[in-house]
Design an enzyme around this catalytic site. Structure first.
Site, mmCIF file in Angstrom:
data_model
loop_
_atom_site.group_PDB
_atom_site.id
_atom_site.type_symbol
_atom_site.label_atom_id
_atom_site.label_comp_id
_atom_site.label_asym_id
_atom_site.label_seq_id
_atom_site.Cartn_x
_atom_site.Cartn_y
_atom_site.Cartn_z
ATOM 1 N N GLY A 268 9.640 12.306 9.322
ATOM 2 C CA GLY A 268 8.806 13.054 9.579
ATOM 3 C C GLY A 268 8.562 13.467 11.035
ATOM 4 O O GLY A 268 9.370 13.088 12.009
ATOM 5 N N ILE B 88 6.687 11.688 13.278
ATOM 6 C CA ILE B 88 7.138 10.540 14.215
ATOM 7 C C ILE B 88 8.797 10.044 14.200
ATOM 8 O O ILE B 88 9.227 9.750 14.997
ATOM 9 C CB ILE B 88 6.283 9.064 13.972
ATOM 10 C CG1 ILE B 88 4.849 9.271 14.184
ATOM 11 C CG2 ILE B 88 6.518 8.036 14.715
ATOM 12 C CD1 ILE B 88 3.845 8.425 13.786
ATOM 13 N N LYS C 265 15.041 15.695 4.667
ATOM 14 C CA LYS C 265 14.501 15.451 6.018
ATOM 15 C C LYS C 265 15.685 14.440 6.545
ATOM 16 O O LYS C 265 15.842 14.536 7.923
ATOM 17 C CB LYS C 265 13.138 14.699 5.960
ATOM 18 C CG LYS C 265 12.105 15.852 6.067
ATOM 19 C CD LYS C 265 10.769 15.411 6.122
ATOM 20 C CE LYS C 265 9.909 16.528 6.159
ATOM 21 N NZ LYS C 265 8.292 16.045 6.296
ATOM 22 N N ASN D 192 1.973 7.523 4.131
ATOM 23 C CA ASN D 192 1.243 7.137 3.048
ATOM 24 C C ASN D 192 1.085 5.536 3.083
ATOM 25 O O ASN D 192 1.876 4.748 3.241
ATOM 26 C CB ASN D 192 1.705 7.670 1.625
ATOM 27 C CG ASN D 192 3.024 7.188 1.315
ATOM 28 O OD1 ASN D 192 2.908 5.940 0.685
ATOM 29 N ND2 ASN D 192 3.966 7.586 1.678
ATOM 30 N N ARG E 119 3.862 2.184 3.037
ATOM 31 C CA ARG E 119 3.648 1.199 4.180
ATOM 32 C C ARG E 119 3.379 -0.125 3.634
ATOM 33 O O ARG E 119 3.978 -1.145 4.465
ATOM 34 C CB ARG E 119 2.226 1.721 5.062
ATOM 35 C CG ARG E 119 2.659 2.720 5.826
ATOM 36 C CD ARG E 119 1.295 3.012 6.913
ATOM 37 N NE ARG E 119 1.382 4.038 7.801
ATOM 38 C CZ ARG E 119 0.947 4.947 8.250
ATOM 39 N NH1 ARG E 119 0.043 5.384 7.526
ATOM 40 N NH2 ARG E 119 1.316 5.608 9.203
ATOM 41 N N CYS F 223 -3.581 -7.431 6.200
ATOM 42 C CA CYS F 223 -4.418 -8.077 6.334
ATOM 43 C C CYS F 223 -6.146 -7.723 6.814
ATOM 44 O O CYS F 223 -6.861 -8.027 6.651
ATOM 45 C CB CYS F 223 -4.035 -8.942 7.893
ATOM 46 S SG CYS F 223 -3.110 -10.136 7.519
ATOM 47 N N CYS G 240 -21.064 12.578 -12.155
ATOM 48 C CA CYS G 240 -22.163 13.333 -12.518
ATOM 49 C C CYS G 240 -22.685 14.195 -10.915
ATOM 50 O O CYS G 240 -23.207 15.364 -11.432
ATOM 51 C CB CYS G 240 -23.458 12.615 -12.696
ATOM 52 S SG CYS G 240 -23.935 11.248 -11.508
ATOM 53 N N CYS H 45 0.074 -11.928 3.201
ATOM 54 C CA CYS H 45 0.633 -12.732 3.928
ATOM 55 C C CYS H 45 0.078 -14.114 3.949
ATOM 56 O O CYS H 45 0.612 -15.114 4.562
ATOM 57 C CB CYS H 45 0.819 -12.091 5.348
ATOM 58 S SG CYS H 45 -0.537 -12.168 6.174
#
Lengths: 337, 707
Positions: free
Chosen positions: B28, B30, B74, B120, B124, B163, B175, B462
């Site tokens: 995308g 980046i 893409k 998203n 990740r 983390c 409500c 981790c």
């Protein structure tokens, strides 16, 4: 809170196609800014890798017109970052070689090339632009064009990347812009959990930007400046060394003569500021233009041009330095007493 | 191709660039920039993966794509374009999800470094786990508007992606949505639910009808014991009878609400008559709410509107011109016109569907977006809430994250510079970097962390023996929901096995068909009660986690479960019931995890944790979950709710938070740091600095006296 009411964009309406294409950025900087971009004419002189990056970002943003200017030819070195020129264009003019791909980025922008040497360009040529961006030129030539821009009220940017190191200098004369000021307001009732609301209010600012000659005359060896130099790192020193190299040798350090050029750079370093903290290692990364560093500096410069054109947010005042080792980019204000 | 020309790069770096294998996850905003930087730097072995196709709104920044590429893969188009920059590069493109089991730990092990350029959280999280397992350094990046971020994740050296707590999704109690909206977003969420009730997939928690009885009256008169519950039911039955007047054959679900499917049938039965539908939603239902006088004691009462009064001449046959005015705030009358037209188009499309097919709400589908904009505004008008333009409503309803070319270019540039350092094992040069709109206190626009924040010892990913406490209503959650909502959506596993620690019996198996019969069982029926410890193992992610069950009885509006990563967090709210293993008698029957369901990719991230420094990539991240109301006491709570109502609005200028705790870099407000404060210890400290008063107008730019 009087906000600059610019009349020249009131008549501009974006087409549906523009609204769709620019949707994600209009959501960031607003419709008014997009309309201002739509009327902007930009000169990019020096279609090296950095010029290509700035060109790409500016064209994508949706300005009115971009003039690609260069009298140099594509060399092997350009393929380290000049992605607008195809491999086959080796040996042809850099501005012309960039046209096809530049136009493909955004068919709505008027893009043309000019190959006449910058030295031959008089003030008539610059009149047509709102912002002029120059890279790869000597300080003398930069100063000449900055003076022309002063007279014409055009915003001037000098910028360059050597290897992974880069800078830009903004000479914008008197620049007015709007920035949003955020304040917190307590919205919770006395007995509730404390809640705040952030309220943004636009504020009109006007700031004077010193001319390019202020940088040429700037004394980085001044004792008063030593503390700052220590804190921010030797980037500004490196810029000075590279510009001295360019004016002394009428060229930039070349990968073809890598070792001897590093020696020349060391010599200049020790002349300009003996015992500086500028390491030998930093001198290893100054050849050609390395794509990721060019992307950073080109991204920053393009964002500055967008700020200037849209009159939103404060443009950097006035010298920006990118340190590739830490990836810190910082701004120094040169020439303001 | 810098590395192909001798002398451009230092010799050692040149060698690394030439021989290293790089994986780019995401093509995308980046990803395109990263790919360009990689091929021009001279990397020749590059693989890129993205499951997305090109959309028109991508073209303002994803510069490897042009108009003729809209609709294509893409990853593949990015590969083609990047090859034209450097025909010598070898690029492998996968038009696929990175969470697909085709890309296991061995796939990741092939690479010297991985760059993630995702949009998203679910993907990740997954890439984070794969890289930790494969022990491959990961350069994680994201942008949102002017803000960008790049950080290194390396096993044993840095924090992992999971983390730190994630930013909390903004959520709203059901409500508020049904009865007492007070902000535009409440009405927008309601309008999306209305769309789903009429035309979309039925979701139990998306009822738009007013509560059957005054919820605040009940609260006042009843306790929370079982007997009260029964009363409530009776009460509801009575109220329900009143509602029969509304010409609805209502039945009641266990919550006492009108079952939505009947609204759908009713709308169909009256031929989607705009007049009737409008009056029901904006007049009758409002009048019904008005009868619950308790609700309006301290609130401004809504004012119902009526079709005939608004549009005495009926709806105009063509409101398309009107609907195209995206930036205008429509009047209520205009909203009614748009409502009528959108209703006509949507109902026609709905009736054409076969069987039980439904429409899917999409912000880019014109009538669907028109419908939501119009309905949200009419409801806002009724409740005296500010109306918004269609453009603004689209941002909120579609959860659109603004994105620009420059931030992506800067962020991707930094990512690839970090790759250079990683390949040379210069770890100290790899501290996280943030791109900002405004200068910080040290006049930096690109800011680096001063140190590596240490891994979180309680990280449930981790840490050496990760464990979480799960607060969950074991009497209301089924095994299937436990797998889908807790393990897959919230804990981001792909294909988990779940066993009871003490007995080893299998509750959920990753093998098809093995544990299918357990799916409909409640946890409590399987003896998964307070104090039981479960072992969860995702073989694909090579990830094992202990889950300690802490039962609680959820109220109607409560979320059904919350993940508590740090046990200490449990104390303030609960008498920490630290498991005294209960004797369990787990079933030996088998149950199956449905293998096809198991890919959680692109599912909404349901995490309630907030990751202070996180920013998303530019794409239209549909992450949007509506959970319970903000609960600031539970910072460490990672959780999902069954109540997926909401929307996070990425670009709100009005945000509620405590100024003294602002620590995120992804909020515009943190941009305003006092730039006169020169003596801050370091960039990290700057970021965490308490928000100062904005600078006075005259110092819009800091002046440094140099001479």
């Amino acid at each position: 809170m009087d906000v600059d009411k610019d009349t020249n964009v009131s008549g501009v309406e974006l087409t549906e196609a523009e609204n769709e294409l620019y949707d994600r950025q209009i959501r960031l900087w607003g419709l008014e800014s997009q309309k201002r971009l739509r009327t902007a004419n930009i000169l990019i002189s020096g279609l090296n890798g950095l010029g290509a990056e700035i060109t790409k970002n500016i064209i994508l943003s949706g300005v009115n017109m971009v003039k690609l200017h260069d009298d140099k030819l594509i060399t092997e070195e350009d393929f380290c970052s000049q992605f607008l020129a195809a491999r086959e264009s080796l040996g042809s003019n850099r501005a012309e070689a960039s046209l096809t791909r530049a136009r493909a980025l955004n068919p709505m922008v008027d893009i043309s090339a000019d190959t006449q040497p910058l030295k031959e360009k008089s003030s008539d040529f610059f009149k047509q632009f709102n912002v002029v961006v120059i890279s790869g030129e000597s300080n003398k030539e930069l100063q000449r064009i900055d003076s022309i821009c002063q007279e014409l009220g055009i915003k001037f940017y000098a910028t360059d990347v050597w290897g992974m190191f880069g800078f830009h200098y903004a000479s914008l004369q008197k620049h007015s812009y709007v920035e949003n000021v955020f304040k917190h307001k307590c919205i919770s009732k006395p007995n509730e959990k404390v809640k705040y609301e952030t309220i943004s209010t636009p504020r009109q600012c006007e700031v004077e930007y010193p001319t390019y000659i202020n940088w040429i005359d700037f004394d980085i060896t001044a004792p008063k400046y030593a503390r700052k130099l220590k804190r921010d790192g030797p980037g500004i020193l490196l810029l000075r060394i590279l510009q001295v190299f360019r004016s002394e040798h009428k060229r930039d350090p070349s990968y073809k003569t890598r070792e001897s050029d590093i020696t020349l750079l060391k010599k200049i370093r020790d002349e300009v500021l003996p015992n500086s903290s500028l390491s030998n290692e930093a001198l290893e990364l100054l050849f050609a233009q390395i794509s990721p560093a060019v992307a950073v500096v080109g991204g920053v410069v393009a964002q500055e041009i967008i700020k200037v054109v849209t009159k939103m947010e404060a443009p950097h005042r006035n010298l920006f330095i990118f340190n590739p080792e830490t990836c810190i980019g910082y701004v120094e204000t040169i020439g303001v007493r | 191709m810098a590395a192909a020309i001798d002398g451009v790069l230092p010799a050692t770096l040149q060698e690394f660039v030439k021989k290293s294998k790089v994986l780019v996850v995401g093509a995308g905003g980046i990803g395109c920039e990263v790919l360009k930087n990689l091929v021009l730097s001279g990397f020749t072995e590059i693989e890129i993966i993205d499951l997305d196709t090109i959309d028109l709104s991508n073209l303002n920044r994803q510069f490897l794509f042009h108009r003729e590429h809209v609709g294509k893969s893409k990853a593949r188009v990015a590969r083609e374009s990047a090859l034209s920059f450097n025909p010598d590069a070898k690029i492998t493109a996968y038009h696929d999800s990175v969470t697909s089991t085709d890309y296991g730990v061995n796939f990741f092990k092939k690479f010297d470094v991985v760059l993630s350029a995702l949009d998203n959280r679910a993907a990740r999280n997954h890439v984070n786990r794969m890289c930790l397992n494969a022990d491959v350094p990961l350069i994680e990046s994201g942008t949102s508007g002017y803000n960008g971020q790049v950080e290194l994740i390396k096993r044993g050296l840095t924090q992992c992606y999971e983390c730190t707590p994630k930013e909390k999704q903004r959520t709203f109690p059901g409500c508020t949505i049904r009865n007492t909206p007070s902000e535009p977003i409440h009405c927008i969420v309601w309008a999306k639910h209305l769309f789903n009730q009429l035309f979309g997939e039925s979701v139990e928690d998306e009822d738009i009808s007013p509560d059957a009885a005054d919820p605040e009256a009940l609260e006042a008169t009843e306790g929370k014991d079982k007997a009260a519950e029964d009363d409530k039911e009776k009460n509801n039955d009575k109220e329900k009878n009143d509602k029969e007047k509304d010409n609805e054959k209502d039945s009641s679900n266990s919550n006492g609400n009108v079952v939505r499917i009947n609204t759908r049938q009713w709308a169909k039965d009256c031929n989607y008559d705009a007049d009737k539908l409008f009056n029901k939603f904006f007049n009758e239902d409002i009048n019904y709410l008005l009868r619950m006088s308790n609700l309006w004691k301290s609130r401004k009462a809504p004012v119902p509107v009526q079709w005939d009064t608004l549009l005495p001449g009926g709806a105009s046959s063509d409101a398309t011109e009107l609907a195209r005015q995206h930036h205008k705030v429509w009047t209520v009358e205009e909203c009614a016109h748009v409502f009528a037209n959108a209703l006509k188009e949507l109902s026609a499309a709905f009736l054409k569907l076969e069987g039980s097919d439904t429409l899917v709400w999409d912000k880019d589908d014109q009538p669907a977006m028109d419908f939501v904009a119009a309905c949200a505004n009419v409801r806002s008008h009724i409740f005296d809430i500010e109306r918004k333009s269609r453009f603004e409503i689209k941002s909120m309803a579609g959860n659109i994250i603004p994105a620009i070319a420059t931030t992506n270019a800067i962020t991707a540039g930094i990512s690839v510079i970090r790759v250079f350092s990683v390949l040379q094992a210069r770890w100290e040069q790899c501290k996280a970097v943030y791109a900002r709109l405004r200068l910080n206190g040290r006049n930096q626009i690109l800011v680096a962390d001063a140190f590596f924040p240490p891994p979180n010892p309680n990280c449930y990913v981790c840490a050496s023996d990760p464990a979480i406490t799960l607060r969950i209503d074991t009497k209301r959650v089924q095994i299937k929901a436990f797998r889908d909502e807790v393990l897959i959506k919230t804990l981001n596993m792909v294909n988990p096995d779940l066993t009871v620690e003490s007995t080893g019996s299998i509750l959920i198996s990753s093998e098809d068909g093995e544990t299918e019969c357990n799916e409909e069982k409640l946890l409590s029926e399987m003896n998964i009660v307070d104090g039981v410890i479960l072992k969860c193992d995702d073989f694909f992610q090579n990830y094992e986690l202990s889950i300690i069950i802490a039962h609680f009885d959820a109220e109607r509006e409560d979320v059904l479960f919350e993940v508590i990563a740090d046990k200490n967090q449990l104390q303030p709210k609960e008498e920490a019931k630290i498991p005294e293993p209960v004797v369990t008698e787990p079933s030996t029957r088998k149950r199956a995890a449905n293998g096809t369901d198991a890919t959680a990719d692109d599912g909404p991230s349901t995490s309630k944790r907030s990751r202070p420094t996180e920013i998303k990539d530019d794409d239209d991240d549909e992450d949007c979950v509506v959970v319970e109301d903000e609960d600031d006491d539970f910072e460490e709570v990672v959780s999902a709710a069954t109540d997926k109502l909401t929307v996070e609005s990425p670009q709100k200028l009005v945000t509620k938070r405590k100024p003294s705790t602002i620590s995120d870099v992804d909020e515009e407000i943190t941009e305003i740091l006092d730039s006169s404060d020169e003596e801050l210890a370091g960039p990290t400290k700057c970021k965490r600095t308490k928000l100062e008063e904005p600078q006075p107008a005259t110092s819009g730019v800091e002046v440094i006296n140099i001479d």
